[in-house]
Write a protein that holds these residues in place. Structure first.
Motif, short mmCIF file in Angstrom:
data_model
loop_
_atom_site.label_atom_id
_atom_site.label_comp_id
_atom_site.label_asym_id
_atom_site.label_seq_id
_atom_site.Cartn_x
_atom_site.Cartn_y
_atom_site.Cartn_z
N GLY A 115 4.26 1.79 -5.04
CA GLY A 115 4.03 2.65 -3.89
C GLY A 115 4.95 2.36 -2.72
O GLY A 115 4.47 2.14 -1.59
N PHE A 118 10.59 -1.48 4.69
CA PHE A 118 9.75 -0.77 3.72
C PHE A 118 8.44 -1.52 3.54
O PHE A 118 8.28 -2.67 3.95
CB PHE A 118 10.47 -0.59 2.38
CG PHE A 118 10.72 -1.88 1.63
CD1 PHE A 118 9.77 -2.39 0.73
CD2 PHE A 118 11.90 -2.59 1.81
CE1 PHE A 118 10.00 -3.58 0.05
CE2 PHE A 118 12.13 -3.78 1.12
CZ PHE A 118 11.19 -4.27 0.24
N ASP A 142 2.71 -0.46 -0.77
CA ASP A 142 1.30 -0.29 -0.45
C ASP A 142 0.38 -0.86 -1.52
O ASP A 142 -0.63 -1.49 -1.21
CB ASP A 142 1.00 1.20 -0.25
CG ASP A 142 1.60 1.74 1.05
OD1 ASP A 142 1.78 0.93 1.99
OD2 ASP A 142 1.91 2.94 1.12
N SER A 153 17.21 3.34 -0.47
CA SER A 153 15.98 4.03 -0.92
C SER A 153 15.95 4.17 -2.43
O SER A 153 14.90 3.97 -3.06
CB SER A 153 15.88 5.41 -0.26
OG SER A 153 15.73 5.29 1.14
N ARG A 198 7.15 2.65 0.52
CA ARG A 198 7.16 3.54 1.67
C ARG A 198 8.19 3.01 2.65
O ARG A 198 8.12 1.85 3.06
CB ARG A 198 5.77 3.60 2.29
CG ARG A 198 5.62 4.51 3.49
CD ARG A 198 4.15 4.88 3.69
NE ARG A 198 3.28 3.72 3.69
CZ ARG A 198 2.75 3.17 4.79
NH1 ARG A 198 3.06 3.66 5.99
NH2 ARG A 198 1.94 2.14 4.71
#
Length: 330
Positions: free
Chosen positions: A260, A16, A19, A249, A262
């Motif tokens: 953020g 992951f 950001d 997740s 991802r």
């Protein structure tokens, strides 16, 4: 697995990126792979705990290696627990599983079953080795056993050798299987600051016995981001790391939803060992016929057992040693 229910995130590593904080990381779960590693050796509790920690660290760190590369974590100490080694074999092709194996040696007479596991390593070193395959020079980085845990040793390694602030939050637990056997489960998260061209070590020494820390590398906004993310990381609970009810997740969203997060493609992991007759012969090729004779049993064979998977090999002594190799080359 010997439990009744398996999940799609068992034995996986989820990469992951955060950001907003400019960080990357991995979430790992080892279940069936870990059962294979621990159960085939029947390690005492302190040894099993450290072997589990090394296997989990190896999976978290190793996920970044390229196809067909190997990353190894080795721990050597002068205490009751003498050595722990784990290997992560990168996938042979895209979408293929990576392979993981681990092994430990210990002095049963010195081992204290009710003592803290890390302290039973004594003094020694924590090493990471990367083998890029034929024609490439292997890389090795070493740091002393310090900080109270193997995850702290790994954090120090990245600060010293890579100048990359890195933090781990690991969970190790046992559950009772359907057959009444205690089974190890583990899960963990690794976060790491993205490398920057201008990153440098501000001071040669830190306040922790001279071992570099993240605060010796980061400053300004990067330092603030690091402190915020690692504070959030420390709130991860054991049941979230190893339990069957929180997928990776969801865990990332719970911890870092403001950063953020991802996620990328998940990497499956399976137990795997690369031992075989050819590798046994290769390992014995440094010995002479005289040396091989001392290893030969009364039945006229040389035996060898793989420390990782327990495979047993029986070989003709005439085919072993460097003299046998020279004869074959001629």
């Amino acid at each position: 697995m010997s439990t009744e229910i398996s999940h799609s995130w068992d034995d996986t590593i989820l990469p992951f990126q955060l950001d907003k904080a400019d960080m990357r990381g991995r979430v790992a779960r080892l279940d069936g792979v870990l059962e294979t590693i621990i159960n085939q050796h029947a390690y005492p509790l302190p040894v099993a705990a450290l072997a589990t920690e090394v296997a989990l660290l190896t999976a978290l760190i190793g996920q970044t290696v390229q196809l067909n590369w190997k990353l190894s974590v080795q721990v050597h100490g002068d205490g009751a627990i003498r050595r722990i080694a784990a290997d992560y074999f990168g996938p042979t092709a895209e979408a293929k599983p990576a392979q993981l194996r681990a092994w430990a040696s210990f002095d049963a007479e010195r081992l204290q079953l009710d003592a803290q596991p890390f302290g039973q390593l004594g003094s020694g070193m924590f090493a990471i080795l990367i083998d890029q395959g034929t024609g490439a020079q292997p890389y090795q980085g070493i740091t002393p056993l310090a900080g109270g845990s193997l995850s702290k040793c790994a954090e120090t390694y990245f600060a010293q050798s890579e100048q990359l602030p890195t933090a781990f939050q690991l969970g190790l637990a046992q559950e009772l299987g359907t057959d009444g056997q205690a089974l190890w489960r583990s899960g963990g998260i690794m976060v790491q600051h993205m490398p920057k061209a201008g990153m440098h070590v501000q001071d040669e020494a830190s306040g922790d016995g001279g071992l570099l820390q993240a605060t010796d590398i980061l400053s300004g906004d990067a330092s603030e981001n690091w402190n915020r993310v690692t504070t959030l990381l420390e709130t991860a609970e054991l049941t979230e790391l190893v339990g069957p009810h929180v997928d990776p997740s969801t865990l990332l969203y719970r911890l870092f939803n403001e950063e953020g997060p991802r996620v990328f493609d998940v990497q499956p992991v399976e137990f795997g060992c690369t031992c075989g007759p050819d590798k046994v012969r290769q390992s014995l090729s440094i010995y002479s016929a005289k040396d091989i004779a001392t290893m030969t049993t009364d039945e006229g064979i040389v035996t060898a057992d793989c420390q990782f998977c327990g495979a047993h090999y029986e070989m003709d002594p005439a085919t072993l040693g460097f003299e046998a190799q020279d004869s074959a080359d001629a």
